[in-house]
Design an enzyme around this catalytic site. Structure first.
Site, mmCIF file in Angstrom:
data_model
loop_
_atom_site.group_PDB
_atom_site.id
_atom_site.type_symbol
_atom_site.label_atom_id
_atom_site.label_comp_id
_atom_site.label_asym_id
_atom_site.label_seq_id
_atom_site.Cartn_x
_atom_site.Cartn_y
_atom_site.Cartn_z
ATOM 1 N N ARG A 128 1.859 15.681 12.391
ATOM 2 C CA ARG A 128 2.228 16.312 13.797
ATOM 3 C C ARG A 128 3.201 17.388 13.315
ATOM 4 N NH1 ARG A 128 2.443 10.609 14.514
ATOM 5 N NH2 ARG A 128 0.889 10.007 15.943
ATOM 6 N N LYS A 147 5.967 9.263 15.232
ATOM 7 C CA LYS A 147 5.922 8.631 16.551
ATOM 8 C C LYS A 147 5.915 7.388 16.752
ATOM 9 C CE LYS A 147 3.163 9.705 20.586
ATOM 10 N NZ LYS A 147 1.799 10.404 21.226
ATOM 11 N N HIS A 181 -1.588 21.568 17.184
ATOM 12 C CA HIS A 181 -1.953 20.215 16.913
ATOM 13 C C HIS A 181 -3.492 20.458 16.867
ATOM 14 C CE1 HIS A 181 -0.946 15.765 17.791
ATOM 15 N NE2 HIS A 181 -2.064 15.934 18.416
ATOM 16 N N ARG A 220 -4.457 19.134 13.594
ATOM 17 C CA ARG A 220 -4.555 17.722 13.382
ATOM 18 C C ARG A 220 -6.101 16.932 13.797
ATOM 19 N NH1 ARG A 220 -1.445 12.774 13.076
ATOM 20 N NH2 ARG A 220 -1.545 11.602 14.798
ATOM 21 N N HIS A 254 -1.894 6.271 14.124
ATOM 22 C CA HIS A 254 -2.357 5.681 15.344
ATOM 23 C C HIS A 254 -2.120 4.089 15.362
ATOM 24 C CE1 HIS A 254 -5.278 9.132 16.340
ATOM 25 N NE2 HIS A 254 -4.103 9.712 16.578
ATOM 26 N N TYR A 283 -12.510 11.013 17.731
ATOM 27 C CA TYR A 283 -13.197 11.734 17.025
ATOM 28 C C TYR A 283 -14.524 11.393 16.552
ATOM 29 C CZ TYR A 283 -8.032 13.175 16.351
ATOM 30 O OH TYR A 283 -7.027 13.489 16.652
#
Length: 375
Positions: free
Chosen positions: A224, A249, A315, A318, A341, A350
């Site tokens: 990120r 995150k 972003h 990414r 994640h 994706y």
């Protein structure tokens, strides 16, 4: 504030007029009228029977000075965004409630970004509230959330507003509000993905070594933007070919891949860039990292120069990293770990943008031979 001097339903309301002036609504209190009349450029609108002052910085600052002891409500969010000084006119009750929100988020260990976002939602809610905070009812919260929908705010924005108000009202202030249990259905939008050729064009369009290296690291590792600008030399492990992401995150540490090509760029960059703390220092000095906004501006210039019309952001690099890995056969579980994640469902997005299998499908039009001659 001298809120105890006036009754709880007495306060001045400020709203933006269509012509850019600020409308001052208030009950007939001579002291307040004299305060508004002292503002340079103020005028009495005879037709609407209301006071108006110029919507200028100098007039607003003067108004803040003369109203410093008077309870004030902002009638729309635009005023607070244009003139942050007006936020100083919050009542004592509102200031205490906002302070409790700050303290509650710190105790919960919320990230700086989340704290800033939640405070923004709370302050916007207060500006739109037509009654004192302690008198706020379910209908007021509902009206505020409905207004966000009418402003065509995204579902993620509204959901964040719900989370912020729920944490503030329920967890911090100990209130109950069923409206804060209703969340809008998330929009199922697929992320924008760049092709490998487009990524190459973007990187080649950036001549500044620091900026090119930073963007290359973001794409090659799938990190990120906030993680990239905070990288230190200690986070790079050339032997294991990994990058250590610290407190990403959700407050989680993880490792992601260090590209050989990106590391070569990084080595060349560091030969000419003194590193004290952060790999990518900003304009404030070597002990401060480059700002996220600066990186976004670099990327915006790069895609324009590369002639790419897709609505891409930093972003997007990414998203492109994850999609390209998937198309090259990398297991989805590994991609989930690299991206950090918490849920595999987040990574599964994706699979919907990958064209690996789509390219194998032949369109029925391509099976038609000579259809143009039949016209």
């Amino acid at each position: 504030m001298k809120a105890n001097v006036y009754s709880e339903d007495q306060y001045i309301t400020l709203k933006m007029a269509d012509n850019g002036d600020v409308i001052v609504g208030m009950p007939y209190i001579q002291e307040w009228i004299e305060a508004v009349r002292s503002v340079p450029g103020r005028k009495w609108n005879v037709a609407e029977k209301q006071w108006e002052i110029p919507g200028t910085k100098s007039a607003i600052l003067f108004l803040c000075h003369v109203l410093k002891d008077i309870p004030v409500k902002l009638g729309d969010a635009q005023l607070g965004e244009m003139f942050p000084e007006l936020l100083q006119l919050q009542t004592a009750e509102e200031k205490i409630a906002l302070q409790r929100l700050r303290e509650g988020m710190k105790l919960k260990g919320y990230s700086t970004k989340t704290q800033k976002a939640y405070m923004g939602h709370a302050e916007r809610y207060l500006r739109m509230l037509p009654v004192p905070l302690k008198d706020a009812e379910l209908k007021h919260t509902r009206a505020y959330l409905l207004n966000l929908h009418e402003e065509s705010r995204s579902s993620s924005y509204v959901n964040q507003a719900v989370s912020a108000l729920r944490f503030w009202h329920v967890t911090v202030l100990g209130r109950s509000d069923p409206n804060l249990r209703i969340r809008p259905k998330r929009q199922k939008k697929l992320p924008v993905v760049l092709s490998t050729i487009e990524v190459s064009k973007i990187l080649k369009s950036v001549q500044h070594m620091k900026h090119r290296t930073l963007l290359a690291l973001i794409y090659s590792s799938g990190i990120r933007i906030g993680e990239a600008v905070r990288l230190t030399k200690q986070d790079i492990d050339p032997e294991r070919r990994t990058i250590h992401i610290r407190q990403g995150k959700g407050g989680k540490d993880r490792f992601t891949v260090l590209s050989t090509a990106a590391y070569d760029l990084l080595q060349n960059y560091m030969k000419n860039q003194p590193i004290i703390k952060y790999l990518f220092p900003g304009g404030k000095g070597l002990d401060h990292h480059i700002t996220e906004r600066s990186v976004q501006q670099v990327f915006e210039r790069a895609i324009r120069k590369a002639g790419i019309s897709k609505p891409a952001t930093v972003h997007t690099l990414r998203h492109s990293f994850a999609t390209h890995l998937l198309e090259n056969g990398t297991d989805l579980r590994y991609i989930q770990e690299l991206l950090g994640h918490a849920s595999s469902k987040t990574t599964e997005i994706y699979t919907h943008v990958s064209i690996k299998d789509i390219r194998r499908i032949q369109s029925p039009l391509d099976r038609m031979i000579g259809f143009e001659e039949d016209e």
